[in-house]
Enzyme design. Structure first.
Site, mmCIF file in Angstrom:
data_model
loop_
_atom_site.group_PDB
_atom_site.id
_atom_site.type_symbol
_atom_site.label_atom_id
_atom_site.label_comp_id
_atom_site.label_asym_id
_atom_site.label_seq_id
_atom_site.Cartn_x
_atom_site.Cartn_y
_atom_site.Cartn_z
ATOM 1 N N GLY A 13 5.623 13.950 -16.402
ATOM 2 C CA GLY A 13 7.034 13.700 -16.654
ATOM 3 C C GLY A 13 7.782 14.981 -16.946
ATOM 4 O O GLY A 13 7.466 16.061 -16.433
ATOM 5 N N SER A 14 8.793 14.889 -17.812
ATOM 6 C CA SER A 14 9.766 15.967 -17.981
ATOM 7 C C SER A 14 9.222 17.254 -18.585
ATOM 8 O O SER A 14 9.900 18.287 -18.546
ATOM 9 C CB SER A 14 10.940 15.468 -18.832
ATOM 10 O OG SER A 14 11.642 14.447 -18.143
ATOM 11 N N VAL A 15 8.015 17.252 -19.148
ATOM 12 C CA VAL A 15 7.436 18.514 -19.606
ATOM 13 C C VAL A 15 7.298 19.480 -18.424
ATOM 14 O O VAL A 15 7.397 20.699 -18.585
ATOM 15 C CB VAL A 15 6.079 18.273 -20.295
ATOM 16 C CG1 VAL A 15 5.404 19.598 -20.657
ATOM 17 C CG2 VAL A 15 6.258 17.435 -21.557
ATOM 18 N N MET A 16 7.108 18.934 -17.213
ATOM 19 C CA MET A 16 6.986 19.761 -16.020
ATOM 20 C C MET A 16 8.278 20.533 -15.714
ATOM 21 O O MET A 16 8.261 21.548 -15.010
ATOM 22 C CB MET A 16 6.593 18.890 -14.826
ATOM 23 C CG MET A 16 6.353 19.653 -13.527
ATOM 24 S SD MET A 16 5.004 20.863 -13.626
ATOM 25 C CE MET A 16 3.574 19.783 -13.480
ATOM 26 N N LYS A 17 9.401 20.085 -16.258
ATOM 27 C CA LYS A 17 10.672 20.788 -16.017
ATOM 28 C C LYS A 17 10.625 22.227 -16.535
ATOM 29 O O LYS A 17 11.325 23.110 -16.011
ATOM 30 C CB LYS A 17 11.823 20.026 -16.677
ATOM 31 C CG LYS A 17 12.114 18.680 -16.028
ATOM 32 C CD LYS A 17 13.118 17.857 -16.835
ATOM 33 C CE LYS A 17 13.329 16.482 -16.182
ATOM 34 N NZ LYS A 17 14.144 15.580 -16.999
#
Length: 580
Positions: A295-299
């Site tokens: 999820g958004s940790v990959m951003k």
């Protein structure tokens, strides 16, 4: 005539007697002069026993030398069937009365009657007092042929503490999970042996000749784990997983400078000491073996790749649309909004999927893919724990516009928790990524210390790029960010929340309404020392990475900073504009 017969018979008798004396004399000469050694060896063989002197398995200790796993003395009960066959039922009854379910009555009778054998195992790995009590009862009943041999038993003083890191051993002492498996060769010593004389009743003869081959104990494994931090993290994670009714939870803390793992927790777990809770689901170390969409940790990785190319800074202005349709798939943010004007820091602080997609459009598929690979996705991290998965990063030839878009915000790509800690840890470490380690060294029986290999260390993005992404991540823990609960008084904290659709491992399809939530953060943001990643799988529908995983991060990171004496910097976080 009768006299002549008598004399003849007498001569024959004398000759026979003389012949017998000659035969006996020759035999005696053979025994005493010719075959002395051979017959002495046969006599000794008939009255000797050989016993293995087991080498204790090495200890596993924490970074301060505190025991996490050790070995204690136990006893194995053996028997000589040539001495026990006649009284097998009575001996089996006594042993069963003293040992209960540890020994099967009928199976024991069969072992005690094993034909053409002088050695059998009856029951292994008993506490010494239990074994001695049972064998003493057999002897007091005037039965012979039952003995004890020393064994080394595995003991886990902390119970379930760090169970998924430490692992477990089989009945024969071989490691089958965790560090017990990874370092089995080093932990295993070399057995010795003892040969000694016994009496006709099977008792050892005091002062009789004996020979001993010395055993060599196994090496001690010196881990990087901090016992107190591990215990606290285990409890904190267990409580949140239990109260949320989640499937499982993970918490990992790493020193970003050395890549030493100082804490790795999993819930639910098991107790290797009592074997309570041992199952396929609990025995596996999910931090290295389970893959999930981050999820958004990959951003943070997407922004690091862009910053490294000079395409964004924390202040870069991004026009965020109200929604997008890519390859026929509608994509939006987790909240409804119209067109927005956000900075790159604002995109990260508010965790905007749409803003991330717009920013990532500046990279080609091949460039984006190359950065994912540089950050270690799709490959093992090299951590010294067994059965690590590689995760899933689709080959660039299979990418579509939708794949490029969803990958930028952490969907459609799968990782394990250690890979994610390693990658974001590179941002905390000024752009340099190293190899996570759980073991620092091995101490051998002779006292010599063997350091474990440090693993690969390499630069993945520039120091300037890492600093820009750190600024963006500090906006996440600001009062108007998505994780203010992750703030730690006196310290600057950089972080990122994550919420991803959960994939059914059996079908490979997303499960509507089920998520994996997370929070990744490091502190102090202005001089990073530790990074902590908290993952909670299948929590309640309304749970978010900031609201549920963030507080767990706060508590674990706070204790890590305290345990290692990282003093508060007192510096205030910079004011970062989120919109324009």
């Amino acid at each position: 005539m009768p006299l002549a017969i008598t004399r003849s018979r007498l001569r024959v008798l004398v000759i026979c007697v003389l012949a017998l004396f000659v035969i006996f004399g020759a035999r005696l000469f053979q025994i005493q002069a010719v075959d002395t050694k051979a017959y002495a060896a046969m006599a000794i063989e008939a009255g000797t026993r050989k016993a293995v002197i087991p080498a204790p398995r090495g200890d596993i200790v924490d970074r301060n030398g505190e025991e996490l796993v050790t070995s204690t003395d136990g006893l194995t009960i053996t028997a000589d069937p040539s001495m026990t066959a006649e009284n097998a039922p009575e001996i089996a009854r006594i042993l069963h009365e003293k040992l209960g379910d540890e020994i099967d009555y009928f199976d024991t009778i069969q072992k005690l009657r094993t034909p053409d054998s002088k050695f059998v195992y009856l029951v292994k790995d008993l506490p010494a007092y239990e074994a001695r009590k049972a064998v003493k009862a057999v002897a007091e009943a005037n039965y012979t042929g039952v003995f004890t041999e020393t064994e080394s038993l595995r003991s886990y003083p902390g119970g379930s503490l760090a169970a998924n890191v430490l692992g477990i051993t089989e009945e024969n002492g071989k490691g089958i999970a965790g560090l017990e498996m990874q370092y089995d060769a080093g932990l295993t010593g070399t057995d010795g042996s003892s040969t000694y004389e016994v009496s006709s009743t099977g008792q050892r003869i005091p002062m009789a000749d004996s020979t001993v081959k010395e055993m060599v104990p196994g090496a001690n494994v010196n881990t990087t784990i901090d016992r107190d931090l591990q215990w606290y993290s285990d409890q904190r994670l267990r409580d949140v997983v239990s109260s949320a009714g989640a499937d499982y939870g993970l918490a990992v803390t790493m020193d970003v400078r050395t890549c030493q793992i100082v804490q790795l927790s999993q819930a639910p777990t098991f107790n290797p000491d009592s074997r309570d809770g041992v199952s396929d689901d609990t025995l596996v170390n999910r931090a290295v073996s389970n893959v999930f969409e981050p999820g958004s940790v990959m951003k943070t990785i997407t922004m690091a790749a862009l910053a490294d190319q000079g395409k964004v800074t924390a202040d870069t202005k991004i026009k965020v649309p109200s929604g997008m349709v890519i390859d026929g798939f509608p994509i939006g943010d987790y909240w409804q909004h119209g067109a927005l004007k956000l900075t790159a820091a604002g995109v990260i602080a508010k965790s905007s999927n749409l803003g991330t997609i717009v920013a990532a459009e500046q990279m080609s598929d091949s460039t984006f893919y190359s950065y994912l690979r540089k950050f270690g996705f799709g490959a093992r991290s090299g951590i010294d724990l067994p059965e690590e998965s590689v995760g899933i990063v689709s080959p660039v030839r299979d990418w579509t516009k939708a794949k490029h878009a969803t990958t930028s915000f952490g969907q459609g790509v799968s990782v394990n928790a250690i890979q994610m800690v390693r990658a974001v840890g590179a941002i905390a470490n000024g752009g340099v990524m190293c190899t996570p380690r759980v073991v620092d060294s091995l101490t051998k029986a002779d006292g010599s210390v063997e350091k474990t290999p440090a693993g690969e260390s390499r630069r993945v993005v520039s120091r300037e790029a890492a600093a820009e992404v750190t600024r963006m991540m500090e906006a996440v823990t600001a009062d108007d960010g998505t994780a203010p609960a992750a703030q730690i008084e006196g310290y600057r904290v950089a972080g990122k929340t994550g919420t991803a659709w959960r994939v059914n491992p059996n079908t490979g399809r997303y499960v509507r309404g089920q998520n994996t939530i997370s929070f990744m953060g490091f502190a102090p943001a202005d001089n990073p020392r530790f990074i902590t990643y908290v993952v909670i799988d299948k929590p309640p529908r309304n749970a978010g990475g900031g609201s549920m995983a963030g507080p767990v991060f706060h508590d674990i990171m706070s204790m890590a900073l305290e345990r290692f004496g990282v003093t508060p910097t007192g510096a205030k976080p910079p004011k970062i504009k989120q919109d324009w």
